[in-house]
Design a protein around this motif. Structure first.
Motif, PDB file in Angstrom:
ATOM      1  N   LEU A 154     -91.547 -90.333  83.569  1.00 22.38           N
ATOM      2  CA  LEU A 154     -91.354 -91.559  82.801  1.00 22.38           C
ATOM      3  C   LEU A 154     -89.953 -91.579  82.195  1.00 22.38           C
ATOM      4  O   LEU A 154     -89.373 -90.534  81.901  1.00 22.38           O
ATOM      5  CB  LEU A 154     -92.385 -91.669  81.668  1.00 22.38           C
ATOM      6  N   ARG A 155     -89.446 -92.793  81.987  1.00 20.62           N
ATOM      7  CA  ARG A 155     -88.200 -92.996  81.246  1.00 20.62           C
ATOM      8  C   ARG A 155     -88.521 -93.869  80.038  1.00 20.62           C
ATOM      9  O   ARG A 155     -88.929 -95.019  80.192  1.00 20.62           O
ATOM     10  CB  ARG A 155     -87.134 -93.666  82.124  1.00 20.62           C
ATOM     11  N   VAL A 156     -88.346 -93.318  78.869  1.00 24.80           N
ATOM     12  CA  VAL A 156     -88.617 -94.041  77.627  1.00 24.80           C
ATOM     13  C   VAL A 156     -87.278 -94.482  77.042  1.00 24.80           C
ATOM     14  O   VAL A 156     -86.367 -93.672  76.877  1.00 24.80           O
ATOM     15  CB  VAL A 156     -89.372 -93.156  76.620  1.00 24.80           C
ATOM     16  N   THR A 157     -87.145 -95.774  76.745  1.00 28.48           N
ATOM     17  CA  THR A 157     -85.916 -96.305  76.179  1.00 28.48           C
ATOM     18  C   THR A 157     -86.183 -96.850  74.777  1.00 28.48           C
ATOM     19  O   THR A 157     -87.327 -96.966  74.336  1.00 28.48           O
ATOM     20  CB  THR A 157     -85.340 -97.426  77.059  1.00 28.48           C
ATOM     21  N   GLY A 158     -85.083 -97.182  74.098  1.00 29.61           N
ATOM     22  CA  GLY A 158     -85.221 -97.774  72.774  1.00 29.61           C
ATOM     23  C   GLY A 158     -85.686 -99.210  72.817  1.00 29.61           C
ATOM     24  O   GLY A 158     -85.988 -99.793  71.766  1.00 29.61           O
ATOM     25  N   ALA A 159     -85.753 -99.804  74.012  1.00 30.23           N
ATOM     26  CA  ALA A 159     -86.104-101.216  74.112  1.00 30.23           C
ATOM     27  C   ALA A 159     -87.597-101.450  73.864  1.00 30.23           C
ATOM     28  O   ALA A 159     -87.974-102.401  73.167  1.00 30.23           O
ATOM     29  CB  ALA A 159     -85.716-101.745  75.493  1.00 30.23           C
ATOM     30  N   GLU A 160     -88.450-100.606  74.425  1.00 32.33           N
ATOM     31  CA  GLU A 160     -89.885-100.801  74.266  1.00 32.33           C
ATOM     32  C   GLU A 160     -90.620 -99.504  74.568  1.00 32.33           C
ATOM     33  O   GLU A 160     -90.117 -98.644  75.294  1.00 32.33           O
ATOM     34  CB  GLU A 160     -90.402-101.906  75.196  1.00 32.33           C
TER      35      GLU A 160
END
Length: 212
Positions: free
Chosen positions: A176-182
């Motif tokens: 997974l790639r977790v971003t600050g967007a959501e």
């Protein structure tokens, strides 16, 4: 036990104060197969009397990993209650700080399933019946990673980061790639039946606190 039995009698029996191999499986998880972890935990669960306050937390982590969640919860409770309930009759001499830290590890590594022996953090979360929500944060490469677990889903987010910030992780084998967007939300898979709970030495199973 040494206060109640002579060493000569103890040395004739297979009795373990704390299981170092169980701790090794917690610290170096990639060096053992799933089958080895299950067999080693069962072997040492049957002969470890946990005279040491350091013993319950690593056993909780491995019990959770192999699927014995009720046992893991009770071992976690033993670790966290070491001083609150004065389980070793030694709290008057000071807090068992390593046991308290171990209780945190039992939550995050045991039920949160965190392992950090890869290039990125990996999570294999699984909650016992007595916990319906578990949330914790980790600092990873400058970002605060927030993990929130329920019986049905795992939520990963970067609550303090800008939209272009990114953290890579694994969730039950999925990259997974977790971003600050959501946030990224994934289902909690069903825990396979691990079979019968491994026995403990007579009279040394941790107090059963799990709901029926």
């Amino acid at each position: 036990m040494l206060l109640h039995f002579p060493y000569l009698e103890l040395y004739r029996k297979q009795v373990v104060k704390q299981a170092d191999l169980v701790l090794a499986m917690q610290l170096c998880p990639g060096e053992f197969t799933a089958d080895e972890k299950a067999r080693n935990l069962a072997y040492y669960q049957a002969c470890t009397v946990r005279d040491s306050s350091l013993s319950a937390a690593p056993q909780a982590v491995l019990a959770a990993e192999v699927g014995h969640l009720d046992l893991a919860y009770d071992l976690f409770a033993e670790s966290v209650l070491q001083d609150l309930a004065d389980l070793g009759d030694k709290t008057a001499d000071g807090l068992h700080l390593a046991s308290l830290a171990g209780a945190w590890l039992a939550l995050v590594q045991g039920f949160g399933g965190l392992r950090d022996d890869r290039a990125v953090p990996s999570f294999d979360p699984r909650l016992p019946r007595r916990i319906d929500r578990l949330a914790f944060s980790l600092r990873w490469r400058g970002h605060r990673l927030r993990v929130t677990l329920t019986p049905v889903e795992a939520r990963y987010e970067l609550p303090d980061a800008a939209g272009d910030a990114e953290v890579e992780l694994w969730h039950h084998g999925e990259s997974l790639r977790v971003t600050g967007a959501e946030p990224v939300i994934r289902p909690m898979p069903q825990v396979p039946d691990p079979g019968p709970e491994p026995p403990c030495p007579p009279g040394r199973r941790p107090t059963r606190r799990s709901a029926d």
